[in-house]
Design an enzyme around this catalytic site. Structure first.
Site, PDB file in Angstrom:
ATOM      1  N   ARG A 109      -6.266   1.712  17.931  1.00 17.75           N
ATOM      2  CA  ARG A 109      -6.385  -0.011  18.125  1.00 17.75           C
ATOM      3  C   ARG A 109      -5.672  -0.302  18.870  1.00 17.75           C
ATOM      4  NH1 ARG A 109      -2.957   0.093  11.850  1.00 17.75           N
ATOM      5  NH2 ARG A 109      -5.010   0.635  11.112  1.00 17.75           N
ATOM      6  N   GLN A 169       4.790   9.025   6.836  1.00 19.59           N
ATOM      7  CA  GLN A 169       3.485  10.315   6.615  1.00 19.59           C
ATOM      8  C   GLN A 169       3.733  11.256   6.713  1.00 19.59           C
ATOM      9  OE1 GLN A 169       0.041   9.020   8.091  1.00 19.59           O
ATOM     10  NE2 GLN A 169      -0.171   7.598   6.861  1.00 19.59           N
ATOM     11  N   LYS A 214       0.497  -1.379   0.011  1.00 21.80           N
ATOM     12  CA  LYS A 214       0.070   0.118   0.326  1.00 21.80           C
ATOM     13  C   LYS A 214       0.887   1.625  -0.218  1.00 21.80           C
ATOM     14  CE  LYS A 214      -2.626   0.418   3.678  1.00 21.80           C
ATOM     15  NZ  LYS A 214      -2.679   1.678   4.192  1.00 21.80           N
ATOM     16  N   LYS A 247      -4.459   5.714  15.044  1.00 23.46           N
ATOM     17  CA  LYS A 247      -4.827   5.172  13.347  1.00 23.46           C
ATOM     18  C   LYS A 247      -5.733   4.881  13.187  1.00 23.46           C
ATOM     19  CE  LYS A 247      -0.041   4.177  13.343  1.00 23.46           C
ATOM     20  NZ  LYS A 247       0.677   5.394  12.135  1.00 23.46           N
ATOM     21  N   ARG A 265      -8.514  12.029  12.950  1.00 21.57           N
ATOM     22  CA  ARG A 265      -6.626  11.496  12.190  1.00 21.57           C
ATOM     23  C   ARG A 265      -6.840  13.037  13.340  1.00 21.57           C
ATOM     24  NH1 ARG A 265      -5.828   6.682   8.963  1.00 21.57           N
ATOM     25  NH2 ARG A 265      -3.189   7.004  10.697  1.00 21.57           N
ATOM     26  N   SER A 280       6.902   9.498  12.051  1.00 20.86           N
ATOM     27  CA  SER A 280       5.673   8.969  10.899  1.00 20.86           C
ATOM     28  C   SER A 280       6.375   8.918  10.069  1.00 20.86           C
ATOM     29  CB  SER A 280       4.669   9.994  10.770  1.00 20.86           C
ATOM     30  OG  SER A 280       3.758  10.109   9.717  1.00 20.86           O
ATOM     31  N   ASP A 288       2.502  -1.316  11.817  1.00 16.78           N
ATOM     32  CA  ASP A 288       0.757  -1.495  11.532  1.00 16.78           C
ATOM     33  C   ASP A 288       0.182  -2.830  11.574  1.00 16.78           C
ATOM     34  OD1 ASP A 288       0.569   0.769  10.227  1.00 16.78           O
ATOM     35  OD2 ASP A 288       0.604   0.317   8.120  1.00 16.78           O
TER      36      ASP A 288
HETATM   37  C1  S3P Z   1       2.346   4.989   5.949  1.00 20.69           C
HETATM   38  C2  S3P Z   1       2.978   5.322   7.552  1.00 20.69           C
HETATM   39  C3  S3P Z   1       2.421   4.460   8.493  1.00 20.69           C
HETATM   40  C4  S3P Z   1       2.177   3.448   8.852  1.00 20.69           C
HETATM   41  C5  S3P Z   1       0.737   3.912   7.416  1.00 20.69           C
HETATM   42  C6  S3P Z   1       1.339   4.101   6.193  1.00 20.69           C
HETATM   43  C7  S3P Z   1       3.302   5.118   4.833  1.00 20.69           C
HETATM   44  O1  S3P Z   1       2.128   5.889   9.172  1.00 20.69           O
HETATM   45  O2  S3P Z   1       0.833   3.507  10.165  1.00 20.69           O
HETATM   46  O3  S3P Z   1      -0.504   2.472   7.353  1.00 20.69           O
HETATM   47  O4  S3P Z   1       3.202   4.854   3.817  1.00 20.69           O
HETATM   48  O5  S3P Z   1       3.993   6.292   4.984  1.00 20.69           O
HETATM   49  P1  S3P Z   1       2.230   7.079   9.575  1.00 20.69           P
HETATM   50  O6  S3P Z   1       3.678   7.794   9.460  1.00 20.69           O
HETATM   51  O7  S3P Z   1       1.450   7.731  10.767  1.00 20.69           O
HETATM   52  O8  S3P Z   1       3.028   6.186  11.372  1.00 20.69           O
END
Ligand code: S3P
Length: 443
Positions: A356, A175, A27, A352, A128, A173, A325
């Site tokens: 969770r 993200q 993903k 999340k 979130r 993170s 995750d």
């Molecule tokens: C992800 C980073 C993670 C993960 C998410 C996908 C990504 O989140 O939990 O399912 O693709 O960069 P966080 O950056 O909030 O830890």
């Protein structure tokens, strides 16, 4: 994109999981493959793309901002990008569904373009926190009008030229890291992210693959990732490896259901993602790697997993970023281990797709598993391999991983585990239940 009708499922106990299966595309990598292709000048080709709702939300948003994106076959996509700096003003709000990754990474992209975009999402996503990306992107010059608490729906007014920053991540993170790096792509000068704790590095690997000038330096403060702005991305041919997070459900399922002997093919094994495998091995799981190879610049192998007696562990907190995750399904493994497993240092689980920690504590407790909830984790006393009692209706709370984890728990329960809504599984693993039927039968 929204899950209009809840889909209840009663999971009956299953016999052994046998044979082999292929997990869907990763993903995280699928989102990035679409985004970077959309910013390259020319045509990129992607195979193995995850065609789950989250990734489709990214594709729709990129189309709305001018990219030409076409599906040419199962998992096969063609993208004609607009070039860095070339994103167009979307005509309507960007509907992000359940997807935090789409939202936060696209906010980074929009932030350094002279366009305004409104981001909306489902009830889970709208709860979130977005402050973690609003903060650095505001420093770069973007302006936000967010809902109370820094949440969706929000409007983002991007700016060009944006201001390059050096940003130290306050939370581990990927993200947030990626949002800043993506904003940096169209920002003059060098944008830096300092990462005190390493998180998944798919953005860094793939940006380099697309020809961006990106350097990584190890410093006492952490990894310093620098992206040289006003980058030119060259179109690529990308093969997306299988998702280790999706593989995790099968690794646990085969470990806990007696007699199981399963090969999970094409699993991405980037070390920033393999914490669950490490934790399961510490518990005594029988997982071996076959045919290690490289796919799309990422290490990949087939994993052979056999049923094995599991023993409780203290989950090393330093594994958290590489299994963030996978905690819900690790909690399920713990429910079948001998002794009390303690997992702490995972506070991020509270923000999340659902909380969770609370969601799994409630669901496992309802199924007769002894749990103790901490602010930053869970302790679970396992059965030592026996079936859990089950016989409960549990809530998936718009969270695909809660639905799949509790499905795994139900495979070895005395009485059925009823999941109130499995529709969210379509966000990351549309074929999950078909694959379950392919590799096992009701007991
Ligand atoms: C992800 C980073 C993670 C993960 C998410 C996908 C990504 O989140 O939990 O399912 O693709 O960069 P966080 O950056 O909030 O830890």
């Amino acid at each position: 994109m929204a899950h209009s009708d809840p889909q209840e499922l009663s999971v009956a106990p299953r016999g052994p999981l046998t044979g082999s299966l292929q997990v869907p595309g990763d993903k995280s990598i699928s989102h990035r493959a679409l985004m970077f292709s959309a910013l390259a000048v020319g045509e990129s080709r992607i195979t193995g793309l995850l065609e789950g709702e989250d990734v489709l939300a990214t594709a729709a948003a990129l189309r709305a901002m001018g990219a030409d994106i076409e599906r040419t076959g199962a998992g096969a996509w063609r993208v004609n990008g607009v070039g860095v700096g070339g994103l167009l003003q979307p005509a309507t709000a960007l509907e992000m569904g359940n997807s935090g990754t789409s939202t936060r990474l696209l906010m980074g992209l929009v932030a350094s373009h002279p366009i305004t975009a409104t981001f909306t999402g489902d009830a889970s996503l709208s709860a979130r926190p977005m402050g973690r990306v609003i903060e650095p992107l505001s420093q770069m010059g973007a302006a936000f009008t967010a809902s109370p608490g820094g949440r969706l729906p929000l409007m983002l007014r991007g700016i060009s030229p944006a201001v390059p920053i050096t940003y130290t991540l306050p939370v581990a993170s990927a993200q947030v890291k990626s949002a800043v790096l993506l904003a940096g792509l169209n920002t003059p000068g060098i944008t830096r992210v300092v990462e005190p704790v390493a998180t998944r590095d798919h953005s860094e690997r793939m940006l380099r693959g697309f020809g961006a000038e990106l350097t990584i330096e190890d410093d006492p403060a952490g990894r310093i990732i620098a992206i040289h702005g006003e980058a030119e991305l060259r179109p690529q041919t990308i093969t997306v490896p299988g998702d280790p997070s999706s593989a995790g459900f099968w690794l646990v399922a085969a470990s806990i259901v007696p007699g199981s002997d399963l090969v999970v093919r094409n699993v991405g094994l980037n070390v920033t993602r393999t914490g669950l495998i490490a934790a399961l091995r510490l518990m005594g799981a029988d997982i071996t790697e076959l045919d290690r190879r490289e796919v799309g610049g990422e290490p990949v192998a087939d994993l052979h997993v056999r049923h094995a007696p599991l023993t409780a562990i203290e989950v090393p907190p330093e594994l958290a970023p590489s299994m963030i995750d996978e905690y819900p399904v690790l909690f399920v493994a713990a429910a079948f281990a001998a002794g009390r497993t303690v997992a702490r240092g995972a506070h991020e689980l509270r923000v999340k797709e659902s909380d969770r920690i609370a969601a799994m504590a409630a669901a496992l407790t309802a199924c007769g598993v002894a749990c103790e909830e901490y602010e930053d984790g869970l302790a679970i006393t396992g059965t030592g391999g026996e079936a859990i009692p089950g016989g409960a209706r549990v809530a998936s709370l718009l969270d695909h991983r809660i639905a799949m984890s509790m499905t795994v728990a139900g495979l070895h329960a005395t009485r059925p585990v009823v999941i109130d809504d499995i529709a969210p599984v379509a966000t990351s693993y549309p074929a999950f239940y078909k694959t379950l039927d392919d590799v096992s039968e009701e007991a």
